[in-house]
Design an enzyme around this catalytic site. Structure first.
Site, PDB file in Angstrom:
ATOM      1  N   ASP A   1      34.387  16.444  24.481  1.00  0.00           N
ATOM      2  CA  ASP A   1      35.012  15.123  24.555  1.00  0.00           C
ATOM      3  C   ASP A   1      36.229  15.170  25.481  1.00  0.00           C
ATOM      4  OD1 ASP A   1      35.384  12.343  22.801  1.00  0.00           O
ATOM      5  OD2 ASP A   1      37.282  13.183  23.485  1.00  0.00           O
TER       6      ASP A   1
ATOM      7  N   TYR B   1      43.046  12.142  30.493  1.00  0.00           N
ATOM      8  CA  TYR B   1      43.423  13.543  30.249  1.00  0.00           C
ATOM      9  C   TYR B   1      43.630  14.316  31.550  1.00  0.00           C
ATOM     10  CZ  TYR B   1      41.456  12.683  25.545  1.00  0.00           C
ATOM     11  OH  TYR B   1      41.136  12.182  24.306  1.00  0.00           O
TER      12      TYR B   1
END
Length: 265
Positions: A42, A47
């Site tokens: 994930d 990010y």
């Protein structure tokens, strides 16, 4: 494995890579997870480490069709389709298994049409949301042609969002638990430690097992190989009804239907 409402299958345990820098740390964590049998990774556009996830997947030698990959649309951008194309390029894959709106910035529904187009174009096998409460989920469902199949939220015995979980299940939306260990802070809880000692497991394993028994998909994060392995050993024991009730009582949310206590955006 769990079958989502659209018929696609998702592994119940995944590795989350939130707050891990792009580069060797992410590459190693993902590669170790895949070596240890994880088949669900994930990540998210926000990010900044999709490239490293893709590199680890390639280096692992595990066939692409055996790994469930999730990424998330950053709602500070304008078009989920354009951003999905960039994610696929960084990940080095033709399709992601799950594409989520990361949080409901700007309102819950404006990006859903773009998510459906990304799905229609074959960029994502399944689409869903993250950090959406019940009211926001209902707004998306009401206008959707392709309904969301997942809502990924912070969830643990300490954040036992019971009303959200019950409502999601009634709407055939699977709930995924992120930060199930409270980014580590739940591990030292006295009740959790006592239970872990009683069942001969670690605190992390007890918290993750609670998630599975509450019908959650769970994505703990770690950058340490031994902990990644420890977190995977949650399928060969069961918590009793009394154990579960003791953990349920740790909830600090009042069984809320909200996904977040406070907005961060």
């Amino acid at each position: 494995m769990r079958t989502l409402a659209d018929g696609n299958q998702i592994s119940l345990l995944g590795l989350g890579v939130w707050q891990i820098q792009n580069g060797p740390t992410t590459v190693n964590a993902v590669r170790w997870a895949l070596e240890l049998g994880y088949r669900h990774i994930d990540t998210a556009q926000a990010y900044g480490n999709e490239e490293s996830v893709g590199r680890a997947l390639k280096e692992s030698g595990v066939p692409r069709d055996e790994v469930f990959i999730t990424t998330k649309f950053w709602p500070g951008a304008k078009d989920p389709v354009v951003e999905a194309e960039q994610s696929l390029r960084r990940l080095g894959v033709d399709v992601v298994d799950l594409y989520l709106i990361h949080w409901p910035q700007g309102g819950p529904t404006w990006a859903w049409g773009g998510m459906e187009r990304a799905h229609e174009k074959g960029y994502a096998r399944s689409i869903g949301v993250s950090n959406f409460d019940v009211r926001e989920l209902d707004q998306v469902i009401a206008m959707a042609t392709v309904a969301p199949v997942v809502d990924q939220v912070q969830f643990s015995p300490f954040e036992y969002r019971r009303k959200l979980l019950d409502a999601a299940e009634q709407r055939s939306v699977a709930v995924e638990a992120y930060s199930p260990l409270g980014t580590g802070r739940h591990l030292a809880n006295e009740t959790v430690q006592r239970l872990a000692s009683r069942v001969g497991r670690t605190s992390a394993q007890v918290l993750l097992r609670w998630c599975l028994q509450r019908n959650l998909i769970v994505i703990p994060k770690s950058t340490h190989r031994d902990r990644i392995e420890e977190n995977s050993r949650i399928f060969d024991f069961t918590l009793s009804g009394a154990d579960m009730a003791e953990l349920d009582a740790l909830d600090e949310t009042g069984g809320t239907d909200r996904a977040l206590e406070d907005k961060w955006w």
